[in-house]
Scaffold this motif. Sequence first.
Motif, PDB file in Angstrom:
ATOM      1  N   GLU A 174     -10.780  -7.104   9.636  1.00 39.03           N
ATOM      2  CA  GLU A 174     -12.245  -7.085   9.621  1.00 39.03           C
ATOM      3  C   GLU A 174     -12.750  -6.289   8.420  1.00 39.03           C
ATOM      4  O   GLU A 174     -12.336  -5.154   8.200  1.00 39.03           O
ATOM      5  CB  GLU A 174     -12.770  -6.465  10.914  1.00 39.03           C
ATOM      6  N   TRP A 182       0.841 -12.662  10.786  1.00 36.98           N
ATOM      7  CA  TRP A 182       0.295 -12.566  12.150  1.00 36.98           C
ATOM      8  C   TRP A 182       1.414 -12.116  13.083  1.00 36.98           C
ATOM      9  O   TRP A 182       2.543 -12.594  13.003  1.00 36.98           O
ATOM     10  CB  TRP A 182      -0.238 -13.922  12.621  1.00 36.98           C
ATOM     11  N   TRP A 203      -3.461  -9.272  14.720  1.00 34.33           N
ATOM     12  CA  TRP A 203      -4.210 -10.477  15.074  1.00 34.33           C
ATOM     13  C   TRP A 203      -5.550 -10.592  14.346  1.00 34.33           C
ATOM     14  O   TRP A 203      -6.159 -11.650  14.306  1.00 34.33           O
ATOM     15  CB  TRP A 203      -4.456 -10.553  16.583  1.00 34.33           C
ATOM     16  N   LYS A 204      -6.032  -9.488  13.721  1.00 36.40           N
ATOM     17  CA  LYS A 204      -7.355  -9.548  13.111  1.00 36.40           C
ATOM     18  C   LYS A 204      -7.462  -8.576  11.951  1.00 36.40           C
ATOM     19  O   LYS A 204      -6.916  -7.479  11.988  1.00 36.40           O
ATOM     20  CB  LYS A 204      -8.426  -9.202  14.152  1.00 36.40           C
ATOM     21  N   ALA A 259      -6.002 -19.954  11.995  1.00 34.71           N
ATOM     22  CA  ALA A 259      -6.933 -18.837  11.922  1.00 34.71           C
ATOM     23  C   ALA A 259      -8.382 -19.301  11.983  1.00 34.71           C
ATOM     24  O   ALA A 259      -8.689 -20.483  11.798  1.00 34.71           O
ATOM     25  CB  ALA A 259      -6.702 -18.041  10.636  1.00 34.71           C
ATOM     26  N   MET A 317      -4.435 -12.600  19.806  1.00 30.08           N
ATOM     27  CA  MET A 317      -5.487 -11.656  20.158  1.00 30.08           C
ATOM     28  C   MET A 317      -5.369 -11.099  21.574  1.00 30.08           C
ATOM     29  O   MET A 317      -5.930 -10.054  21.881  1.00 30.08           O
ATOM     30  CB  MET A 317      -6.872 -12.306  19.982  1.00 30.08           C
ATOM     31  N   VAL A 349     -14.633 -11.478   9.324  1.00 30.46           N
ATOM     32  CA  VAL A 349     -13.457 -11.324  10.176  1.00 30.46           C
ATOM     33  C   VAL A 349     -12.538 -12.533  10.013  1.00 30.46           C
ATOM     34  O   VAL A 349     -12.989 -13.680  10.083  1.00 30.46           O
ATOM     35  CB  VAL A 349     -13.852 -11.190  11.668  1.00 30.46           C
ATOM     36  N   TYR A 350     -11.259 -12.243   9.765  1.00 33.45           N
ATOM     37  CA  TYR A 350     -10.207 -13.261   9.841  1.00 33.45           C
ATOM     38  C   TYR A 350      -9.405 -12.954  11.102  1.00 33.45           C
ATOM     39  O   TYR A 350      -8.961 -11.810  11.276  1.00 33.45           O
ATOM     40  CB  TYR A 350      -9.251 -13.170   8.659  1.00 33.45           C
ATOM     41  N   TYR A 351      -9.186 -13.943  11.959  1.00 29.41           N
ATOM     42  CA  TYR A 351      -8.372 -13.650  13.139  1.00 29.41           C
ATOM     43  C   TYR A 351      -7.591 -14.869  13.593  1.00 29.41           C
ATOM     44  O   TYR A 351      -7.938 -16.015  13.284  1.00 29.41           O
ATOM     45  CB  TYR A 351      -9.231 -13.097  14.281  1.00 29.41           C
ATOM     46  N   ASN A 352      -6.511 -14.586  14.313  1.00 31.67           N
ATOM     47  CA  ASN A 352      -5.653 -15.635  14.870  1.00 31.67           C
ATOM     48  C   ASN A 352      -5.710 -15.540  16.389  1.00 31.67           C
ATOM     49  O   ASN A 352      -5.190 -14.585  16.970  1.00 31.67           O
ATOM     50  CB  ASN A 352      -4.215 -15.461  14.384  1.00 31.67           C
TER      51      ASN A 352
END
Length: 220
Positions: A98, A47, A95-96, A165, A202, A195-198
């Motif tokens: 998808e 990240w 940050w992501k 996350a 973002m 979607v994986y995101y932190n």
Amino acid sequence: MRHLLLFIISIALLVAQEESVSDTTENAPTEAFQDLGLDFGYKGYQWGRSSSELPSLDNFSDGVANDDGSIISMSGILGRDTVDVKYVFSDSGFWKVEFDFKINGSDIDDQMEQYLRIEKDISQVYGNPAYSDHSNDGPTSSYKNHLNVKYSRAFYSSMWNVTPAKLYLILNGLVQQPKTESSILEGTTSFLRLVYYNPDYMKSSDVEKEEEIPSIFEIY
């Protein structure tokens, strides 16, 4: 003569060792990202990392960045599914990620089955979702009135908290019933994405200044 023979043997051994080291270096595998968990990043891609270093995934094409480096795209196989992938970068870095799954755009039942299979697989890794909503309505595939075309709809979503996350799996399905030679709506009407995101990365580092709105007394 004995000393000469020992000297020749020593030279031969030295040359053999150098060739062995050279072969080992040439055949060394390309360094891969080590998966350190979602607290570090996605599949070892940290990240906050800059897009100047391209990510890599097994069974995927090489990453291709857009003009400003905010998105890196690739495609490949994820488990049993064909997917397009986007790594997305803010001013704070990565940050992501998808995943856009290839689905049967003309079969709502197949879309829902695919979603439930993926949801089950993710739950086996990260536990049950913190939130899940499955809703669908409209006619089934057995509906055959071509004079009154309708649409089957499915909206499935699940969310997992894997601190720091979050994971979202979303199916937004819209399928014409019954099928006709020419679709009423052109283009893609359904998608299935993971979607994986932190959230910590973002936001843009530059805070936009809020636009000043005139007083209602000035407007009216």
